[in-house]
Design a protein around this motif. Structure first.
Motif, PDB file in Angstrom:
ATOM      1  N   GLU A  33       0.515  -1.079  -0.138  1.00 55.91           N
ATOM      2  CA  GLU A  33      -0.241  -0.277  -0.305  1.00 55.91           C
ATOM      3  C   GLU A  33       0.901   1.004   0.259  1.00 55.91           C
ATOM      4  OE1 GLU A  33      -2.382  -0.557   3.613  1.00 55.91           O
ATOM      5  OE2 GLU A  33      -3.913  -1.975   2.221  1.00 55.91           O
ATOM      6  N   HIS A  34       1.866   1.184   0.426  1.00 57.14           N
ATOM      7  CA  HIS A  34       3.273   2.848   0.819  1.00 57.14           C
ATOM      8  C   HIS A  34       3.532   2.959  -0.048  1.00 57.14           C
ATOM      9  CE1 HIS A  34       5.914   5.442   2.459  1.00 57.14           C
ATOM     10  NE2 HIS A  34       6.426   5.253   2.264  1.00 57.14           N
ATOM     11  N   PHE A  35       4.135   1.931  -1.033  1.00 61.32           N
ATOM     12  CA  PHE A  35       4.270   2.237  -1.945  1.00 61.32           C
ATOM     13  C   PHE A  35       4.215   1.957  -3.640  1.00 61.32           C
ATOM     14  CE2 PHE A  35       7.781   0.440   0.493  1.00 61.32           C
ATOM     15  CZ  PHE A  35       8.855   1.678   0.537  1.00 61.32           C
ATOM     16  N   ALA A  36       2.521   1.831  -3.644  1.00 59.02           N
ATOM     17  CA  ALA A  36       1.201   1.680  -4.801  1.00 59.02           C
ATOM     18  C   ALA A  36       2.245   0.142  -5.380  1.00 59.02           C
ATOM     19  CB  ALA A  36       1.410   2.716  -4.789  1.00 59.02           C
ATOM     20  N   VAL A  37       2.565  -0.799  -4.902  1.00 57.14           N
ATOM     21  CA  VAL A  37       2.980  -1.919  -6.029  1.00 57.14           C
ATOM     22  C   VAL A  37       1.905  -2.813  -5.465  1.00 57.14           C
ATOM     23  CG1 VAL A  37       4.754  -1.111  -6.572  1.00 57.14           C
ATOM     24  CG2 VAL A  37       4.845  -2.365  -4.272  1.00 57.14           C
ATOM     25  N   SER A  38       1.944  -3.775  -5.579  1.00 57.83           N
ATOM     26  CA  SER A  38       1.138  -5.420  -5.690  1.00 57.83           C
ATOM     27  C   SER A  38       2.386  -5.644  -4.709  1.00 57.83           C
ATOM     28  CB  SER A  38       1.645  -6.311  -6.736  1.00 57.83           C
ATOM     29  OG  SER A  38       2.919  -6.416  -7.604  1.00 57.83           O
ATOM     30  N   ARG A  39       1.833  -7.164  -3.692  1.00 56.64           N
ATOM     31  CA  ARG A  39       2.040  -7.437  -2.801  1.00 56.64           C
ATOM     32  C   ARG A  39       3.412  -8.992  -3.508  1.00 56.64           C
ATOM     33  NH1 ARG A  39      -2.045  -9.843   1.684  1.00 56.64           N
ATOM     34  NH2 ARG A  39       0.542 -10.791   2.309  1.00 56.64           N
ATOM     35  N   GLY A  40       3.024  -9.036  -4.594  1.00 55.13           N
ATOM     36  CA  GLY A  40       4.470 -10.037  -5.180  1.00 55.13           C
ATOM     37  C   GLY A  40       5.460  -9.172  -5.615  1.00 55.13           C
ATOM     38  N   GLN A  41       5.090  -7.480  -5.807  1.00 51.60           N
ATOM     39  CA  GLN A  41       6.331  -6.929  -6.252  1.00 51.60           C
ATOM     40  C   GLN A  41       7.074  -7.247  -5.058  1.00 51.60           C
ATOM     41  OE1 GLN A  41       4.086  -3.842  -8.692  1.00 51.60           O
ATOM     42  NE2 GLN A  41       5.715  -3.731  -9.000  1.00 51.60           N
ATOM     43  N   ILE A  42       6.067  -6.538  -3.500  1.00 53.54           N
ATOM     44  CA  ILE A  42       7.098  -6.642  -2.623  1.00 53.54           C
ATOM     45  C   ILE A  42       7.787  -7.594  -2.269  1.00 53.54           C
ATOM     46  CG2 ILE A  42       6.152  -6.338   0.127  1.00 53.54           C
ATOM     47  CD1 ILE A  42       6.853  -3.657  -1.441  1.00 53.54           C
ATOM     48  N   ARG A  43       7.670  -8.927  -2.850  1.00 54.71           N
ATOM     49  CA  ARG A  43       7.336 -10.560  -2.300  1.00 54.71           C
ATOM     50  C   ARG A  43       9.080 -10.622  -3.022  1.00 54.71           C
ATOM     51  NH1 ARG A  43       2.055 -12.657  -2.643  1.00 54.71           N
ATOM     52  NH2 ARG A  43       1.398 -12.444  -1.100  1.00 54.71           N
ATOM     53  N   GLU A  44       8.946  -9.916  -4.049  1.00 53.58           N
ATOM     54  CA  GLU A  44      10.253 -10.306  -4.641  1.00 53.58           C
ATOM     55  C   GLU A  44      11.326  -9.440  -4.200  1.00 53.58           C
ATOM     56  OE1 GLU A  44      10.034 -10.038  -9.265  1.00 53.58           O
ATOM     57  OE2 GLU A  44       8.865 -10.939  -9.367  1.00 53.58           O
ATOM     58  N   ALA A  45      10.645  -8.600  -4.159  1.00 54.68           N
ATOM     59  CA  ALA A  45      11.791  -7.181  -3.322  1.00 54.68           C
ATOM     60  C   ALA A  45      12.129  -7.685  -2.482  1.00 54.68           C
ATOM     61  CB  ALA A  45      11.290  -5.871  -3.162  1.00 54.68           C
ATOM     62  N   LEU A  46      11.207  -8.554  -1.360  1.00 51.65           N
ATOM     63  CA  LEU A  46      11.711  -9.027   0.267  1.00 51.65           C
ATOM     64  C   LEU A  46      12.808 -10.048  -0.029  1.00 51.65           C
ATOM     65  CD1 LEU A  46       8.353  -8.743   2.331  1.00 51.65           C
ATOM     66  CD2 LEU A  46      10.608  -7.437   2.727  1.00 51.65           C
ATOM     67  N   ALA A  47      12.577 -10.694  -1.501  1.00 46.08           N
ATOM     68  CA  ALA A  47      12.899 -12.001  -1.028  1.00 46.08           C
ATOM     69  C   ALA A  47      14.024 -12.002  -1.723  1.00 46.08           C
ATOM     70  CB  ALA A  47      12.449 -13.021  -2.641  1.00 46.08           C
ATOM     71  N   LEU A  49      16.082  -8.918  -0.581  1.00 51.43           N
ATOM     72  CA  LEU A  49      16.759  -8.737   0.127  1.00 51.43           C
ATOM     73  C   LEU A  49      16.777  -9.413   1.650  1.00 51.43           C
ATOM     74  CD1 LEU A  49      14.356  -5.423   1.208  1.00 51.43           C
ATOM     75  CD2 LEU A  49      16.229  -5.430   0.510  1.00 51.43           C
ATOM     76  N   GLU A  50      16.446 -10.697   1.386  1.00 51.67           N
ATOM     77  CA  GLU A  50      16.696 -11.945   2.347  1.00 51.67           C
ATOM     78  C   GLU A  50      18.304 -12.301   2.201  1.00 51.67           C
ATOM     79  OE1 GLU A  50      13.813 -15.440   4.807  1.00 51.67           O
ATOM     80  OE2 GLU A  50      13.159 -15.039   2.819  1.00 51.67           O
ATOM     81  N   ALA A  51      17.990 -12.301   0.301  1.00 53.41           N
ATOM     82  CA  ALA A  51      19.025 -12.825   0.104  1.00 53.41           C
ATOM     83  C   ALA A  51      20.436 -12.529   0.276  1.00 53.41           C
ATOM     84  CB  ALA A  51      18.933 -13.444  -1.516  1.00 53.41           C
ATOM     85  N   TYR A  64      11.769  -9.276   9.802  1.00 54.04           N
ATOM     86  CA  TYR A  64      12.098  -7.877  10.411  1.00 54.04           C
ATOM     87  C   TYR A  64      13.829  -8.299  10.227  1.00 54.04           C
ATOM     88  CZ  TYR A  64       9.802 -10.648  14.366  1.00 54.04           C
ATOM     89  OH  TYR A  64       8.377 -11.309  14.453  1.00 54.04           O
ATOM     90  N   ILE A  65      14.020  -7.286  10.142  1.00 57.42           N
ATOM     91  CA  ILE A  65      15.395  -6.326   9.632  1.00 57.42           C
ATOM     92  C   ILE A  65      16.435  -7.364  10.472  1.00 57.42           C
ATOM     93  CG2 ILE A  65      16.911  -4.708  10.252  1.00 57.42           C
ATOM     94  CD1 ILE A  65      15.087  -3.893   7.848  1.00 57.42           C
ATOM     95  N   ASP A  66      17.666  -7.876  10.160  1.00 59.98           N
ATOM     96  CA  ASP A  66      18.611  -8.484  10.597  1.00 59.98           C
ATOM     97  C   ASP A  66      19.724  -8.390   9.186  1.00 59.98           C
ATOM     98  OD1 ASP A  66      20.729 -10.580  11.741  1.00 59.98           O
ATOM     99  OD2 ASP A  66      19.976 -12.066  11.052  1.00 59.98           O
ATOM    100  N   THR A  67      20.940  -6.992   9.938  1.00 57.27           N
ATOM    101  CA  THR A  67      22.192  -7.300   9.003  1.00 57.27           C
ATOM    102  C   THR A  67      23.056  -6.841   9.660  1.00 57.27           C
ATOM    103  OG1 THR A  67      22.026  -4.205  10.644  1.00 57.27           O
ATOM    104  CG2 THR A  67      20.650  -4.436   8.570  1.00 57.27           C
ATOM    105  N   LYS A  68      23.093  -8.664  11.080  1.00 57.81           N
ATOM    106  CA  LYS A  68      23.999  -8.506  11.038  1.00 57.81           C
ATOM    107  C   LYS A  68      25.388  -9.009  10.795  1.00 57.81           C
ATOM    108  CE  LYS A  68      22.821  -8.273  15.947  1.00 57.81           C
ATOM    109  NZ  LYS A  68      21.493  -8.957  16.192  1.00 57.81           N
ATOM    110  N   GLN A  69      24.939 -10.291   9.617  1.00 59.70           N
ATOM    111  CA  GLN A  69      25.151 -10.898   8.215  1.00 59.70           C
ATOM    112  C   GLN A  69      25.132 -10.699   6.902  1.00 59.70           C
ATOM    113  OE1 GLN A  69      27.044 -13.470   9.666  1.00 59.70           O
ATOM    114  NE2 GLN A  69      27.068 -12.708  11.212  1.00 59.70           N
TER     115      GLN A  69
END
Length: 115
Positions: A33-47, A49-51, A64-69
């Motif tokens: 909602e904030h970025f005005a994109v689909s949840r699919g686009q958010i999921r891809e971007a999160l994937a 960021l997770e990688a 969750y944010i986790d930048t230690k690694q």
């Protein structure tokens, strides 16, 4: 929104809107909602960021944010997004690069031929 822009903007947004105590961030729905994109686009971007080991997605719990690694690529993304970089991570990354460059030079010398 282009994916590269979304990644940098999403990373910056997650850092600024995560819970300081737990690292929990807004949900996929709220992010879409904030970025005005689909949840699919958010999921891809999160994937991505997770990688890069920037976020951790936990089933039935949240994001969750986790930048230690965080990876070297994550550091480049942080710089592009204008996020602060951890001096220790910078030092360790430079140290690692030096080790790789020295080893590469050694291998090149050992494999060199008269040709």
């Amino acid at each position: 929104m282009k994916e590269k822009n979304l990644l940098a903007e999403l990373a910056a947004y997650l850092f600024s809107h995560s819970d300081n105590a737990t690292g929990r961030t807004p949900s996929e729905r709220e992010l879409a909602e904030h970025f005005a994109v689909s949840r699919g686009q958010i999921r891809e971007a999160l994937a991505i960021l997770e990688a890069m080991r920037i976020v951790e997605r936990r089933a039935k719990s949240g994001i969750y944010i986790d930048t230690k690694q965080a990876s070297v690529e994550a550091m480049a993304l942080f710089a592009r997004a204008g996020l602060p970089l951890d001096p220790i991570q910078i030092y360790e990354t430079v140290e690692l690069r030096k080790i790789h460059e020295i080893k590469a030079a050694e291998l090149a010398c050992s494999r060199a031929t008269e040709e």
